[in-house]
Motif scaffolding. Structure first.
Motif, mmCIF file in Angstrom:
data_model
loop_
_atom_site.group_PDB
_atom_site.id
_atom_site.type_symbol
_atom_site.label_atom_id
_atom_site.label_comp_id
_atom_site.label_asym_id
_atom_site.label_seq_id
_atom_site.Cartn_x
_atom_site.Cartn_y
_atom_site.Cartn_z
ATOM 1 N N ILE A 149 0.838 -1.305 -0.084
ATOM 2 C CA ILE A 149 -0.006 0.007 -0.145
ATOM 3 C C ILE A 149 0.886 1.422 -0.097
ATOM 4 O O ILE A 149 0.338 2.307 -0.119
ATOM 5 C CB ILE A 149 -0.832 0.208 1.188
ATOM 6 C CG1 ILE A 149 -0.385 -0.106 2.466
ATOM 7 C CG2 ILE A 149 -2.014 -1.042 1.161
ATOM 8 C CD1 ILE A 149 -1.137 -0.012 3.919
ATOM 9 N N ASN A 150 2.145 1.037 -0.022
ATOM 10 C CA ASN A 150 3.130 2.394 0.423
ATOM 11 C C ASN A 150 3.691 2.586 -1.028
ATOM 12 O O ASN A 150 4.450 3.485 -1.138
ATOM 13 C CB ASN A 150 4.144 2.254 1.517
ATOM 14 C CG ASN A 150 3.086 2.141 2.661
ATOM 15 O OD1 ASN A 150 2.268 2.671 3.000
ATOM 16 N ND2 ASN A 150 3.650 1.248 3.483
ATOM 17 N N CYS A 151 3.707 1.853 -2.137
ATOM 18 C CA CYS A 151 4.559 1.888 -3.188
ATOM 19 C C CYS A 151 3.924 2.888 -4.093
ATOM 20 O O CYS A 151 2.431 3.101 -4.158
ATOM 21 C CB CYS A 151 4.536 0.653 -3.901
ATOM 22 S SG CYS A 151 5.752 -0.631 -3.262
ATOM 23 N N GLY A 152 4.278 3.719 -5.023
ATOM 24 C CA GLY A 152 3.701 4.712 -5.892
ATOM 25 C C GLY A 152 2.685 4.049 -6.630
ATOM 26 O O GLY A 152 2.902 3.105 -7.309
ATOM 27 N N THR A 153 1.400 4.467 -6.671
ATOM 28 C CA THR A 153 0.405 3.802 -7.408
ATOM 29 C C THR A 153 0.447 4.165 -8.962
ATOM 30 O O THR A 153 -0.374 3.558 -9.940
ATOM 31 C CB THR A 153 -1.119 4.471 -7.108
ATOM 32 O OG1 THR A 153 -0.993 6.062 -7.241
ATOM 33 C CG2 THR A 153 -1.209 3.925 -5.621
ATOM 34 N N TYR A 154 1.460 4.874 -9.552
ATOM 35 C CA TYR A 154 2.019 5.254 -10.976
ATOM 36 C C TYR A 154 2.468 3.741 -11.530
ATOM 37 O O TYR A 154 2.175 3.435 -12.919
ATOM 38 C CB TYR A 154 2.891 6.114 -11.248
ATOM 39 C CG TYR A 154 4.327 5.912 -10.451
ATOM 40 C CD1 TYR A 154 4.986 5.072 -11.163
ATOM 41 C CD2 TYR A 154 4.364 6.354 -9.247
ATOM 42 C CE1 TYR A 154 6.311 4.909 -10.373
ATOM 43 C CE2 TYR A 154 5.566 6.170 -8.582
ATOM 44 C CZ TYR A 154 6.592 5.508 -9.410
ATOM 45 O OH TYR A 154 7.878 5.293 -8.613
ATOM 46 N N ASN A 155 2.931 2.949 -10.710
ATOM 47 C CA ASN A 155 3.359 1.504 -11.286
ATOM 48 C C ASN A 155 2.188 0.463 -10.686
ATOM 49 O O ASN A 155 2.388 0.187 -9.512
ATOM 50 C CB ASN A 155 4.960 1.262 -10.679
ATOM 51 C CG ASN A 155 5.411 -0.110 -11.109
ATOM 52 O OD1 ASN A 155 4.704 -1.122 -11.669
ATOM 53 N ND2 ASN A 155 6.568 -0.301 -10.958
ATOM 54 N N LEU A 156 1.419 0.021 -11.579
ATOM 55 C CA LEU A 156 0.427 -0.826 -11.289
ATOM 56 C C LEU A 156 0.982 -2.342 -10.958
ATOM 57 O O LEU A 156 0.255 -2.938 -10.218
ATOM 58 C CB LEU A 156 -0.567 -0.958 -12.631
ATOM 59 C CG LEU A 156 -1.329 0.258 -12.921
ATOM 60 C CD1 LEU A 156 -2.062 0.051 -14.197
ATOM 61 C CD2 LEU A 156 -2.081 1.099 -11.585
#
Length: 291
Positions: A149-156
């Motif tokens: 949940i903490n990774c950038g959401t730009y990388n699906l």
């Protein structure tokens, strides 16, 4: 005899799995499709696992639909969901719509719209009665789902759910397309690491590509077999790295009617892969077969 049955479909560069629980319920993980013509001289034929389930397995209800993340190679079959009654949907819901749209080709907009509508449609609370992840509802099958949940959401890819199925002493791990950052976050959880320690069948992240291989995962995971769901082999396939981290297991071939010890199976070479877990005479069995 009660058994867990798992099918990893051959959907080329995609992902799709079907799970039949020991008490006859149906779980689908991802909605990839693929070419199964097997002959480049023939017209292209797209294989739909959902159509196959409805026609050949007479499945009418999906008790749990799990979509690891909204890349089109994991939701290509979404148009055929109308063939079924769907009980519950599990998917990463924290990803902004704009990131989902940007992360896919513009030509796939209709599929993305159907995915977003699906999230809206299945947005209610899950009760104990219809919770598909409770062993008491699944004939003893344990289903554990984790997601970064903490990774950038730009990388699906790094939003992928990781699903563990445990039954009769065996654990199967299906991790979507997670890459280094997601693996690093997930490994901060002791419960996640404990499930990795139990994993016997590991489906390689991101179709066996270099980007999905994270060395530290195998400080905790030493599977008997690794499965790669892939199409034509690319330059970034790291099957050799997975082979070095895998113990090996006897694999039964239907076509040759023989058994050989293998470490890595690929849908590209082996076709769809069947897994059965069950207990008999006080012993636990893990049986893996290819076409």
């Amino acid at each position: 005899m009660s058994k867990l049955q798992v099918k990893i479909w051959d959907v080329q560069h995609g992902s799709a799995a079907y799970i039949k629980t020991p008490n006859g319920k149906h779980i689908v993980v991802d909605l990839g499709t693929g070419d199964v013509s097997g002959d480049t001289s023939l017209p292209y034929e797209t294989f739909s696992p959902l159509k196959h389930l409805a026609k050949n397995y007479q499945v009418q209800q999906i008790d749990e639909l799990i979509i690891t993340h909204p890349h089109t190679d994991h939701i290509d079959d979404i148009g055929n969901l109308d063939l079924f009654y769907i009980n519950t949907l599990t998917a990463p819901r924290h990803i902004p719509k704009e990131d989902i749209t940007k992360g896919n080709r513009s030509s796939d907009a209709p599929k993305i719209e159907k995915y977003l509508n699906l999230l809206t449609r299945f947005n209610g609370a899950i009760t104990e009665y219809n919770n598909p992840n409770l062993p008491s509802n699944n004939g003893g099958l344990e289903v554990d789902i984790y997601g970064p949940i903490n990774c950038g959401t730009y990388n699906l890819n790094n939003q992928s759910l990781v699903v563990f199925f445990t039954y009769a002493g065996s654990t199967i791990c299906i991790p979507g397309d997670n890459e280094r950052a997601a693996w690093k976050e997930l490994l901060e959880k002791d419960s996640f690491k404990n499930l990795l320690r139990k994993t016997d069948v590991f489906v390689a992240s991101h179709h066996g590509r270099e980007s999905g291989f994270y060395e530290e995962v195998f400080d905790y995971c030493r599977p008997y077999i690794t499965i790669i769901s892939d199409g034509p082999q690319g330059d970034t396939c790291v099957a050799h790295k997975y082979r070095a981290k895998t113990v090996g297991w006897k694999i039964h071939s239907r076509s040759s009617k023989s058994s050989n010890e293998r470490k890595v199976l690929t849908t590209r070479k082996d076709g769809s892969i069947q897994i059965e877990c069950y207990e008999s005479g006080g012993q636990s069995y893990l049986v893996i077969g290819v076409e």
